[in-house]
Design a protein around this motif. Structure first.
Motif, PDB file in Angstrom:
ATOM      1  N   PHE A 152      -8.222   2.443   4.034  1.00  0.00           N
ATOM      2  CA  PHE A 152      -8.304   1.202   3.313  1.00  0.00           C
ATOM      3  C   PHE A 152      -7.751   0.077   3.940  1.00  0.00           C
ATOM      4  CE2 PHE A 152      -5.047   3.146   1.109  1.00  0.00           C
ATOM      5  CZ  PHE A 152      -4.179   2.207   0.807  1.00  0.00           C
TER       6      PHE A 152
ATOM      7  N   CYS B 289     -15.164  -0.424  -8.604  1.00  0.00           N
ATOM      8  CA  CYS B 289     -15.598  -0.354  -6.936  1.00  0.00           C
ATOM      9  C   CYS B 289     -17.097  -0.190  -6.815  1.00  0.00           C
ATOM     10  CB  CYS B 289     -14.898   0.937  -6.432  1.00  0.00           C
ATOM     11  SG  CYS B 289     -13.096   0.683  -6.381  1.00  0.00           S
TER      12      CYS B 289
ATOM     13  N   GLU C  54       0.720  -1.334   0.127  1.00  0.00           N
ATOM     14  CA  GLU C  54      -0.155  -0.074   0.141  1.00  0.00           C
ATOM     15  C   GLU C  54       0.823   1.317   0.012  1.00  0.00           C
ATOM     16  OE1 GLU C  54      -3.601  -2.199   2.627  1.00  0.00           O
ATOM     17  OE2 GLU C  54      -2.410  -0.551   3.584  1.00  0.00           O
TER      18      GLU C  54
ATOM     19  N   THR D  81      -9.635 -11.669  -3.519  1.00  0.00           N
ATOM     20  CA  THR D  81      -8.551 -10.495  -2.643  1.00  0.00           C
ATOM     21  C   THR D  81      -9.582  -9.365  -3.047  1.00  0.00           C
ATOM     22  OG1 THR D  81      -6.758 -11.649  -2.319  1.00  0.00           O
ATOM     23  CG2 THR D  81      -6.746  -9.442  -2.106  1.00  0.00           C
TER      24      THR D  81
ATOM     25  N   GLN E  39     -10.584  -4.687  -1.859  1.00  0.00           N
ATOM     26  CA  GLN E  39     -10.158  -3.650  -1.108  1.00  0.00           C
ATOM     27  C   GLN E  39     -11.468  -2.889  -0.369  1.00  0.00           C
ATOM     28  OE1 GLN E  39      -7.751  -1.795  -3.937  1.00  0.00           O
ATOM     29  NE2 GLN E  39      -5.836  -2.103  -2.630  1.00  0.00           N
TER      30      GLN E  39
ATOM     31  N   LYS F 172     -13.406  -2.231  -3.601  1.00  0.00           N
ATOM     32  CA  LYS F 172     -12.939  -2.392  -4.638  1.00  0.00           C
ATOM     33  C   LYS F 172     -12.669  -4.070  -5.093  1.00  0.00           C
ATOM     34  CE  LYS F 172      -9.253  -0.755  -7.797  1.00  0.00           C
ATOM     35  NZ  LYS F 172      -7.865  -0.233  -8.048  1.00  0.00           N
TER      36      LYS F 172
ATOM     37  N   GLU G  29      -7.403  -4.674   3.003  1.00  0.00           N
ATOM     38  CA  GLU G  29      -7.976  -5.748   1.856  1.00  0.00           C
ATOM     39  C   GLU G  29      -7.828  -7.140   2.793  1.00  0.00           C
ATOM     40  OE1 GLU G  29      -5.277  -5.415  -1.368  1.00  0.00           O
ATOM     41  OE2 GLU G  29      -3.871  -7.264  -0.650  1.00  0.00           O
TER      42      GLU G  29
END
Length: 336
Positions: free
Chosen positions: A216, A263, A103, A298, A300, A258, A218
């Motif tokens: 954020f 998103c 990130e 996966t 976010q 997302k 994930e």
């Protein structure tokens, strides 16, 4: 908060949104992991730090770095460390980070920085003397034209090195040293502390304002107990794999999610689900108008607004009624 017990239920709508923190960067950030194979930087203007959060306080340092590099037609170089030095130096495993390394790289890619040097921080690196840090690492590996650093920055074994030591070596070793102002450093420190506290307190507006983007995290969607389907709110679970990532405090939130490159809007609950079982921490949202299979994907989650604290309801009917109210409130918050 027990590692591996995070669960997420997603509430998704069809309207796509694209959080600014992860729009495609027009800049090219070069990432360097091997300090023995670094390129020859052009008039390197260097700063050093963890840059956790890459928040609004850090922007002043980044702007100073870029302005200095521009003035000498040089390149900007950020030196950071992985894992967090506190884990090695203080032997603590309770580090709670605003950003994972991935990130941090993504956020710095949007800042117009030329190079990010990621130092594998271990006991051997921490044990080198301050003098060796300057001669063998900074000068031999980085070849800095200018080092921009705070007056309170410490380095080397027992944190013996500081700004004054860099000044003492600068002329003999052929680099300049410039100071980050105390005001900027205080802003960075205060911002980082306030962001962490705000996230844990559910004060998302303050956290996001200080970050300069929506907080954020994930994780991977896994199968849950599917209880939500019985009350009209299908659920999915998210396993948060990086246990050092700070998760906001318990409560209900309006979020954006997302999946791949698209998103969606939604709402999220973080807590122990006291109406259902209360046995484990979960991060959950109700899903509607969304029937894609996203197991093992996966995703976010961007945290936008705090809606209410977690509470226990008198049965599933009462919970279902509150979920409807939560959904309406989340929709109102997210369309503003």
């Amino acid at each position: 908060m027990q590692p591996g017990n995070h669960a997420l239920q997603l509430l998704l709508w069809q309207e796509p949104i694209y959080p600014e923190a992860f729009t495609k960067s027009p800049f090219t950030l070069q990432i360097h992991h091997n300090i023995a194979q670094l390129p020859v930087f052009n008039n390197a203007v260097v700063t050093i730090g963890t840059f956790d959060g890459v928040h609004s306080g850090h922007k002043h340092i980044l702007n100073q770095l870029k302005a200095e590099a521009k003035s000498i037609s040089g390149e900007t170089v950020i030196i950071t460390f992985h894992p967090h030095p506190r884990k090695i130096v203080s032997y603590t495993h309770k580090v709670r980070l605003l950003n994972t390394l991935e990130e941090k790289i993504a956020l710095l890619s949007n800042e117009g920085i030329d190079h990010l040097v990621i130092i594998p921080f271990d006991e051997a690196f921490a044990a080198q003397s301050a003098e060796a840090y300057i001669r063998d690492f900074l000068v031999k590996r980085i070849h800095p034209h200018t080092i921009i650093i705070g007056y309170d920055h410490r380095f080397g074994k027992d944190r013996a090195g500081d700004y004054l030591m860099l000044e003492q070596y600068a002329e003999a070793l052929g680099f300049e040293v410039k100071e980050i102002s105390e005001k900027v450093l205080n802003e960075v420190a205060v911002s980082s502390t306030r962001i962490r506290k705000a996230l844990l307190d559910g004060d998302i507006e303050t956290a996001n304002a200080l970050l300069g983007y929506d907080y954020f995290f994930e994780g991977k969607v896994i199968e849950g107990n599917q209880l939500g389907r019985t009350i009209g709110y299908p659920t999915a679970n998210l396993a948060v794999q990086n246990h050092e990532k700070l998760i906001p405090g318990n409560g209900v939130y309006a979020v954006e999610i997302k999946i791949g490159e698209t998103c969606f809007k939604g709402m999220m609950n973080i807590g122990f689900r006291p109406t259902v079982d209360g046995s484990r921490l979960a991060i959950e949202v109700n899903i509607f108008d969304f029937n894609r299979d996203i197991y093992h994907t996966t995703i976010q989650v961007f945290v936008k607004h705090f809606l209410r604290a977690e509470q226990k309801f008198n049965g599933l009917d009462a919970l279902k009624a509150q979920l409807a109210r939560d959904k309406e409130m989340a929709m109102q918050k997210l369309i503003r």
